[in-house]
Design a protein around this motif. Structure first.
Motif, PDB file in Angstrom:
ATOM      1  N   GLY A  29      -1.305  15.700   9.817  1.00 62.70           N
ATOM      2  CA  GLY A  29      -1.986  14.445  10.091  1.00 62.70           C
ATOM      3  C   GLY A  29      -3.079  14.161   9.074  1.00 62.70           C
ATOM      4  N   GLU A  30      -3.831  15.191   8.678  1.00 65.22           N
ATOM      5  CA  GLU A  30      -4.864  14.996   7.653  1.00 65.22           C
ATOM      6  C   GLU A  30      -4.245  14.652   6.302  1.00 65.22           C
ATOM      7  OE1 GLU A  30      -8.151  14.892   8.008  1.00 65.22           O
ATOM      8  OE2 GLU A  30      -7.883  15.135  10.169  1.00 65.22           O
ATOM      9  N   LEU A  31      -3.128  15.275   5.981  1.00 63.37           N
ATOM     10  CA  LEU A  31      -2.447  14.955   4.723  1.00 63.37           C
ATOM     11  C   LEU A  31      -1.981  13.502   4.723  1.00 63.37           C
ATOM     12  CD1 LEU A  31      -0.280  18.192   4.253  1.00 63.37           C
ATOM     13  CD2 LEU A  31      -2.527  17.686   3.267  1.00 63.37           C
ATOM     14  N   ARG A  32      -1.458  13.051   5.863  1.00 66.56           N
ATOM     15  CA  ARG A  32      -1.006  11.653   5.950  1.00 66.56           C
ATOM     16  C   ARG A  32      -2.176  10.686   5.786  1.00 66.56           C
ATOM     17  NH1 ARG A  32       2.531  13.809   9.966  1.00 66.56           N
ATOM     18  NH2 ARG A  32       1.058  13.269  11.626  1.00 66.56           N
ATOM     19  N   LYS A  33      -3.348  11.060   6.311  1.00 70.67           N
ATOM     20  CA  LYS A  33      -4.528  10.192   6.143  1.00 70.67           C
ATOM     21  C   LYS A  33      -4.870  10.021   4.661  1.00 70.67           C
ATOM     22  CE  LYS A  33      -6.822  11.355  10.524  1.00 70.67           C
ATOM     23  NZ  LYS A  33      -8.019  12.032  11.115  1.00 70.67           N
ATOM     24  N   VAL A  34      -4.782  11.100   3.920  1.00 65.84           N
ATOM     25  CA  VAL A  34      -5.097  11.017   2.488  1.00 65.84           C
ATOM     26  C   VAL A  34      -4.089  10.126   1.779  1.00 65.84           C
ATOM     27  CG1 VAL A  34      -5.272  12.323   0.346  1.00 65.84           C
ATOM     28  CG2 VAL A  34      -6.316  13.217   2.446  1.00 65.84           C
ATOM     29  N   VAL A  35      -2.808  10.292   2.102  1.00 72.22           N
ATOM     30  CA  VAL A  35      -1.783   9.432   1.503  1.00 72.22           C
ATOM     31  C   VAL A  35      -2.067   7.967   1.837  1.00 72.22           C
ATOM     32  CG1 VAL A  35       0.665   8.793   1.594  1.00 72.22           C
ATOM     33  CG2 VAL A  35       0.006  11.199   1.413  1.00 72.22           C
ATOM     34  N   ALA A  36      -2.409   7.704   3.097  1.00 78.48           N
ATOM     35  CA  ALA A  36      -2.673   6.321   3.518  1.00 78.48           C
ATOM     36  C   ALA A  36      -3.907   5.740   2.836  1.00 78.48           C
ATOM     37  CB  ALA A  36      -2.837   6.269   5.033  1.00 78.48           C
ATOM     38  N   SER A  37      -4.818   6.597   2.389  1.00 76.95           N
ATOM     39  CA  SER A  37      -6.049   6.119   1.747  1.00 76.95           C
ATOM     40  C   SER A  37      -5.829   5.658   0.306  1.00 76.95           C
ATOM     41  CB  SER A  37      -7.111   7.224   1.756  1.00 76.95           C
ATOM     42  OG  SER A  37      -6.798   8.250   0.812  1.00 76.95           O
ATOM     43  N   ILE A  38      -4.694   6.003  -0.273  1.00 78.35           N
ATOM     44  CA  ILE A  38      -4.423   5.629  -1.663  1.00 78.35           C
ATOM     45  C   ILE A  38      -4.125   4.136  -1.718  1.00 78.35           C
ATOM     46  CG2 ILE A  38      -2.931   6.029  -3.662  1.00 78.35           C
ATOM     47  CD1 ILE A  38      -2.461   8.866  -2.590  1.00 78.35           C
ATOM     48  N   GLY A  39      -4.903   3.421  -2.472  1.00 74.12           N
ATOM     49  CA  GLY A  39      -4.828   1.968  -2.467  1.00 74.12           C
ATOM     50  C   GLY A  39      -3.575   1.404  -3.120  1.00 74.12           C
ATOM     51  N   GLU A  40      -3.384   0.128  -2.925  1.00 75.82           N
ATOM     52  CA  GLU A  40      -2.250  -0.582  -3.516  1.00 75.82           C
ATOM     53  C   GLU A  40      -2.321  -0.509  -5.039  1.00 75.82           C
ATOM     54  OE1 GLU A  40       1.286  -2.600  -3.489  1.00 75.82           O
ATOM     55  OE2 GLU A  40       0.156  -1.920  -1.729  1.00 75.82           O
ATOM     56  N   GLY A  41      -1.234  -0.092  -5.659  1.00 76.63           N
ATOM     57  CA  GLY A  41      -1.178   0.020  -7.109  1.00 76.63           C
ATOM     58  C   GLY A  41      -1.750   1.318  -7.645  1.00 76.63           C
ATOM     59  N   ALA A  42      -2.349   2.121  -6.780  1.00 74.85           N
ATOM     60  CA  ALA A  42      -2.891   3.413  -7.193  1.00 74.85           C
ATOM     61  C   ALA A  42      -1.882   4.515  -6.874  1.00 74.85           C
ATOM     62  CB  ALA A  42      -4.208   3.688  -6.490  1.00 74.85           C
ATOM     63  N   VAL A  43      -2.033   5.661  -7.523  1.00 74.22           N
ATOM     64  CA  VAL A  43      -1.125   6.777  -7.263  1.00 74.22           C
ATOM     65  C   VAL A  43      -1.868   8.080  -6.982  1.00 74.22           C
ATOM     66  CG1 VAL A  43       0.787   5.799  -8.585  1.00 74.22           C
ATOM     67  CG2 VAL A  43      -0.873   7.288  -9.739  1.00 74.22           C
ATOM     68  N   LEU A  44      -3.205   8.042  -7.053  1.00 74.26           N
ATOM     69  CA  LEU A  44      -4.000   9.245  -6.831  1.00 74.26           C
ATOM     70  C   LEU A  44      -5.089   8.959  -5.800  1.00 74.26           C
ATOM     71  CD1 LEU A  44      -4.496  10.388 -10.539  1.00 74.26           C
ATOM     72  CD2 LEU A  44      -2.955  11.401  -8.851  1.00 74.26           C
ATOM     73  N   PRO A  45      -5.379   9.908  -4.911  1.00 74.10           N
ATOM     74  CA  PRO A  45      -6.447   9.676  -3.929  1.00 74.10           C
ATOM     75  C   PRO A  45      -7.808   9.584  -4.599  1.00 74.10           C
ATOM     76  CG  PRO A  45      -5.653  11.963  -3.851  1.00 74.10           C
ATOM     77  CD  PRO A  45      -4.727  11.218  -4.747  1.00 74.10           C
ATOM     78  N   GLY A  46      -8.587   8.622  -4.148  1.00 71.73           N
ATOM     79  CA  GLY A  46      -9.935   8.451  -4.684  1.00 71.73           C
ATOM     80  C   GLY A  46      -9.999   7.831  -6.054  1.00 71.73           C
ATOM     81  N   VAL A  47      -8.865   7.392  -6.586  1.00 67.42           N
ATOM     82  CA  VAL A  47      -8.795   6.789  -7.921  1.00 67.42           C
ATOM     83  C   VAL A  47      -8.153   5.417  -7.795  1.00 67.42           C
ATOM     84  CG1 VAL A  47      -7.825   6.963 -10.247  1.00 67.42           C
ATOM     85  CG2 VAL A  47      -8.673   9.021  -9.076  1.00 67.42           C
ATOM     86  N   GLY A  48      -8.789   4.408  -8.338  1.00 68.93           N
ATOM     87  CA  GLY A  48      -8.267   3.059  -8.227  1.00 68.93           C
ATOM     88  C   GLY A  48      -7.019   2.824  -9.060  1.00 68.93           C
ATOM     89  N   ALA A  49      -6.416   1.670  -8.868  1.00 70.97           N
ATOM     90  CA  ALA A  49      -5.214   1.305  -9.619  1.00 70.97           C
ATOM     91  C   ALA A  49      -5.497   1.310 -11.112  1.00 70.97           C
ATOM     92  CB  ALA A  49      -4.742  -0.082  -9.173  1.00 70.97           C
ATOM     93  N   GLY A  50      -4.484   1.718 -11.856  1.00 65.46           N
ATOM     94  CA  GLY A  50      -4.626   1.693 -13.314  1.00 65.46           C
ATOM     95  C   GLY A  50      -4.689   3.047 -13.970  1.00 65.46           C
ATOM     96  N   PHE A  51      -4.790   4.111 -13.162  1.00 64.90           N
ATOM     97  CA  PHE A  51      -4.770   5.459 -13.733  1.00 64.90           C
ATOM     98  C   PHE A  51      -3.831   6.343 -12.913  1.00 64.90           C
ATOM     99  CE2 PHE A  51      -5.829   9.853 -14.264  1.00 64.90           C
ATOM    100  CZ  PHE A  51      -5.995   9.970 -15.623  1.00 64.90           C
TER     101      PHE A  51
END
Length: 313
Positions: free
Chosen positions: A60-82
């Motif tokens: 469940g905690e892992l799924r929360k991290v995945v869900a936190s990745i924003g639109e167009g982003a591919v890494l947690p805590g990092v915005g789209a474009g990297f």
């Protein structure tokens, strides 16, 4: 703390070990869950120590991290474009050495967390490839049109599409046809003898375990000697570049694991590679394992990460 066994993560396998590190780092660094990691000295399975009571709570905690990745982003805590979006042609994150520092400065301005956490583990100007570009981590072996972005993007897309892959990664691996596993798992390869229909080339990887393994990348220091790349866990022999990793019984947090993985007692004593058990037993290490990139006939990339022989004396 609860001690939760993750039966699918066999530390003797390269993908199992990398995925176990990924669980630890995602929980601690991305999810804010104080967690520690050890391995069973009976069957080498990963054990997570935290206030999470069972596998379902960890998943469940892992799924929360995945869900936190924003639109167009591919890494947690990092915005789209990297890493930058990649089309046909050169990877836009593979910078020439002479312009590397300028690119890095601009990245620190646009994506400060990416510059701090991810870039130093992905590429470096302390070594170069055959085209004079900054070398990349040996954990990444681009094949065909694969880019550094797709290394993260494809596993993320798979676990987003089916979040049950994350729990499966911890308890029972379910292979998916057509998923390459980013070539971190030699069992992804399938011959016609492995396929019930006799088809060839139908690779079958484990999406959840692969995503977790990609999340472990910031734990590995990347550098070079000016020409050849150097990375945590990787050692050069006369004719090979091998990954060597330990399994341990003490409960270690992220920083303690980083220290252990770089401990000089875990360096081979000769090019066999041969390890001396008396050097690492005081560290709580009970086993050391090895893998290397096995090249595939007719393919030009570095190859699939496969178990390798290591001698213990």
């Amino acid at each position: 703390m609860s001690a939760v066994v993750l039966p699918a993560l066999d530390g003797r396998e390269p993908l199992g070990f990398l995925a176990a590190l990924g669980v630890l780092r995602v929980l601690a660094d991305e999810g804010g869950v104080p967690a520690r990691l050890s391995f069973s000295d009976r069957d080498a399975t990963a054990v997570v120590h935290s206030d999470l009571a069972d596998v379902d709570e960890i998943a469940g905690e892992l799924r929360k991290v995945v869900a936190s990745i924003g639109e167009g982003a591919v890494l947690p805590g990092v915005g789209a474009g990297f890493p930058p979006a990649a089309g046909v042609g050169q990877d836009p994150l593979r910078w020439p050495r002479e312009t590397y520092r300028d690119h890095a400065v601009r990245l620190r301005e646009s994506h400060p967390r990416a510059a701090e956490v991810w870039l130093p583990a992905l590429t470096t100007d302390l070594a170069v490839d055959s085209q004079g570009r900054g070398a990349i981590s040996p954990f990444i072996a681009p094949a065909g049109q694969q880019k550094l972005r797709t290394f993260f993007e494809k596993p993320l897309k798979a676990v987003r599409a089916d979040p049950t892959h994350l729990r499966d990664a911890l308890v029972r691996w379910r292979r998916v046809e057509g998923f390459t596993g980013e070539y971190l798992d030699h069992r992804v390869l399938r011959s016609s003898a492995d396929d019930p229909r006799g088809r060839r080339g139908m690779e079958a990887g484990v999406p959840g375990a692969t995503w977790l393994a990609t999340m472990a990348i910031p734990m590995f220091r990347l550098g070079g000697d000016g020409r050849r790349v150097r990375s945590t866990l990787w050692q050069r022999t006369a004719d090979d570049h091998v990954m060597i990793w330990p399994l341990w019984t003490p409960r270690l947090d992220v920083e303690a694991v980083r220290c252990l993985l770089e401990h000089p007692a875990l360096r081979p004593v000769d090019e066999g590679p041969t390890m001396t058990a008396t050097a690492w037993e005081p560290l709580g290490v009970f086993g050391v394992y090895s893998a290397h990139r096995r090249r595939l006939p007719g393919r030009t990339f570095e190859g699939v990460l496969s178990p390798n022989t290591v001698t213990i004396r």
